[in-house]
Motif scaffolding. Sequence first.
Motif, PDB file in Angstrom:
ATOM      1  N   TRP A   1      42.533  16.155  12.570  1.00  0.00           N
ATOM      2  CA  TRP A   1      41.438  15.197  12.435  1.00  0.00           C
ATOM      3  C   TRP A   1      40.822  15.361  11.061  1.00  0.00           C
ATOM      4  N   LEU A   2      40.642  14.247  10.371  1.00  0.00           N
ATOM      5  CA  LEU A   2      40.113  14.254   9.018  1.00  0.00           C
ATOM      6  C   LEU A   2      38.644  13.848   9.024  1.00  0.00           C
ATOM      7  N   TYR A   3      37.909  14.412   8.096  1.00  0.00           N
ATOM      8  CA  TYR A   3      36.491  14.110   7.952  1.00  0.00           C
ATOM      9  C   TYR A   3      36.115  14.288   6.487  1.00  0.00           C
ATOM     10  N   LYS A   4      34.992  13.709   6.108  1.00  0.00           N
ATOM     11  CA  LYS A   4      34.498  13.926   4.754  1.00  0.00           C
ATOM     12  C   LYS A   4      33.004  14.204   4.823  1.00  0.00           C
ATOM     13  N   PRO A   5      32.504  14.988   3.865  1.00  0.00           N
ATOM     14  CA  PRO A   5      31.078  15.321   3.887  1.00  0.00           C
ATOM     15  C   PRO A   5      30.223  14.126   3.511  1.00  0.00           C
ATOM     16  N   LEU A   6      29.031  14.102   4.066  1.00  0.00           N
ATOM     17  CA  LEU A   6      28.059  13.062   3.722  1.00  0.00           C
ATOM     18  C   LEU A   6      27.075  13.623   2.700  1.00  0.00           C
ATOM     19  N   SER A   7      26.546  12.760   1.864  1.00  0.00           N
ATOM     20  CA  SER A   7      25.548  13.180   0.875  1.00  0.00           C
ATOM     21  C   SER A   7      24.319  13.712   1.590  1.00  0.00           C
ATOM     22  N   ALA A   8      23.623  14.635   0.938  1.00  0.00           N
ATOM     23  CA  ALA A   8      22.483  15.308   1.559  1.00  0.00           C
ATOM     24  C   ALA A   8      21.208  14.468   1.559  1.00  0.00           C
ATOM     25  N   SER A   9      21.107  13.488   0.677  1.00  0.00           N
ATOM     26  CA  SER A   9      19.882  12.693   0.607  1.00  0.00           C
ATOM     27  C   SER A   9      20.213  11.223   0.386  1.00  0.00           C
ATOM     28  N   LEU A  10      19.219  10.364   0.591  1.00  0.00           N
ATOM     29  CA  LEU A  10      19.402   8.938   0.353  1.00  0.00           C
ATOM     30  C   LEU A  10      19.683   8.660  -1.118  1.00  0.00           C
ATOM     31  N   PHE A  11      19.027   9.396  -2.017  1.00  0.00           N
ATOM     32  CA  PHE A  11      19.273   9.215  -3.448  1.00  0.00           C
ATOM     33  C   PHE A  11      20.723   9.568  -3.790  1.00  0.00           C
ATOM     34  N   GLN A  12      21.246  10.670  -3.238  1.00  0.00           N
ATOM     35  CA  GLN A  12      22.633  11.048  -3.501  1.00  0.00           C
ATOM     36  C   GLN A  12      23.604  10.027  -2.899  1.00  0.00           C
ATOM     37  N   GLN A  13      23.267   9.481  -1.733  1.00  0.00           N
ATOM     38  CA  GLN A  13      24.101   8.438  -1.135  1.00  0.00           C
ATOM     39  C   GLN A  13      24.152   7.218  -2.047  1.00  0.00           C
ATOM     40  N   PHE A  14      23.009   6.813  -2.572  1.00  0.00           N
ATOM     41  CA  PHE A  14      22.951   5.667  -3.474  1.00  0.00           C
ATOM     42  C   PHE A  14      23.748   5.945  -4.748  1.00  0.00           C
ATOM     43  N   THR A  15      23.577   7.127  -5.316  1.00  0.00           N
ATOM     44  CA  THR A  15      24.313   7.501  -6.532  1.00  0.00           C
ATOM     45  C   THR A  15      25.815   7.516  -6.265  1.00  0.00           C
ATOM     46  N   SER A  16      26.231   8.036  -5.126  1.00  0.00           N
ATOM     47  CA  SER A  16      27.650   8.056  -4.754  1.00  0.00           C
ATOM     48  C   SER A  16      28.199   6.643  -4.645  1.00  0.00           C
ATOM     49  N   TRP A  17      27.431   5.757  -4.012  1.00  0.00           N
ATOM     50  CA  TRP A  17      27.864   4.371  -3.869  1.00  0.00           C
ATOM     51  C   TRP A  17      27.960   3.696  -5.231  1.00  0.00           C
ATOM     52  N   LEU A  18      26.980   3.938  -6.089  1.00  0.00           N
ATOM     53  CA  LEU A  18      26.925   3.320  -7.407  1.00  0.00           C
ATOM     54  C   LEU A  18      28.089   3.772  -8.300  1.00  0.00           C
ATOM     55  N   THR A  19      28.405   5.051  -8.258  1.00  0.00           N
ATOM     56  CA  THR A  19      29.469   5.585  -9.121  1.00  0.00           C
ATOM     57  C   THR A  19      30.842   5.519  -8.474  1.00  0.00           C
ATOM     58  N   GLY A  20      30.876   5.286  -7.154  1.00  0.00           N
ATOM     59  CA  GLY A  20      32.156   5.260  -6.447  1.00  0.00           C
ATOM     60  C   GLY A  20      32.727   6.641  -6.206  1.00  0.00           C
TER      61      GLY A  20
ATOM     62  N   ALA B   1      30.569  12.413  -1.903  1.00  0.00           N
ATOM     63  CA  ALA B   1      30.417  13.867  -1.872  1.00  0.00           C
ATOM     64  C   ALA B   1      31.764  14.528  -1.591  1.00  0.00           C
ATOM     65  N   GLU B   2      32.009  15.669  -2.238  1.00  0.00           N
ATOM     66  CA  GLU B   2      33.235  16.440  -2.045  1.00  0.00           C
ATOM     67  C   GLU B   2      32.880  17.909  -1.902  1.00  0.00           C
ATOM     68  N   TYR B   3      33.774  18.667  -1.303  1.00  0.00           N
ATOM     69  CA  TYR B   3      33.621  20.122  -1.277  1.00  0.00           C
ATOM     70  C   TYR B   3      34.080  20.689  -2.606  1.00  0.00           C
ATOM     71  N   THR B   4      33.389  21.695  -3.100  1.00  0.00           N
ATOM     72  CA  THR B   4      33.790  22.323  -4.356  1.00  0.00           C
ATOM     73  C   THR B   4      34.875  23.364  -4.141  1.00  0.00           C
TER      74      THR B   4
ATOM     75  N   ILE C   1      37.983  11.124  -2.496  1.00  0.00           N
ATOM     76  CA  ILE C   1      38.274  11.870  -1.268  1.00  0.00           C
ATOM     77  C   ILE C   1      38.165  10.938  -0.066  1.00  0.00           C
ATOM     78  N   LYS C   2      39.172  10.982   0.788  1.00  0.00           N
ATOM     79  CA  LYS C   2      39.173  10.186   2.015  1.00  0.00           C
ATOM     80  C   LYS C   2      39.041  11.065   3.249  1.00  0.00           C
ATOM     81  N   GLY C   3      39.376  12.350   3.123  1.00  0.00           N
ATOM     82  CA  GLY C   3      39.204  13.222   4.271  1.00  0.00           C
ATOM     83  C   GLY C   3      39.773  14.613   4.066  1.00  0.00           C
ATOM     84  N   TYR C   4      39.142  15.574   4.753  1.00  0.00           N
ATOM     85  CA  TYR C   4      39.603  16.954   4.806  1.00  0.00           C
ATOM     86  C   TYR C   4      39.989  17.259   6.245  1.00  0.00           C
TER      87      TYR C   4
END
Length: 176
Positions: free
Chosen positions: A97-116, A119-122, A77-80
Amino acid sequence: HGCDNAYCKYLLVYGDDWSVLDGLEDGITQVTRKAGPDGKLVWNFPLDVTFKSTNVFGWPQLVLSVFEVDALGRDIIKGYGCMHLPISAGRHIRKVWLYKPLSASLFQQFTSWLTGMPAEYTDAKFPSVGPGREVTRVKSTGVATVQLNVMIKDMAMFGYTEGGPGGMSNSLETMT
């Protein structure tokens, strides 16, 4: 920003008094690559939809979800973005204007970065609704330019007249 090839999913969201007479409520464009001296992504994807309603409440909105296809073939995801369709007939060019959600925690941010996988909307309709958005942290990711050609028919039957470029006005409001 930082997107070399991408596609766009679109969704039309509207109120209970509206119905689609012809056309598709959602779809997906082709994948396009940056081209030209300005390096923009251009889809040139037509949307042809006919709506019917007896009430202006729930006026249709266009929801965009832009995804990049990365080197591993994953959809990132690049933007909604979301916009109401114009309320007057004619040709309209709008910026979404496009935006994307940010992860809720530092751990989720790290996991998102690691897996590529950021965060996305369901729910694809989420950008078009109010409840819950006030607690969502987002990051601006750019802008999409949308060109729309709008036709309006029989609005006077329901007490509405086109107010020109400024929009629509209810003819009953002018009565005192």
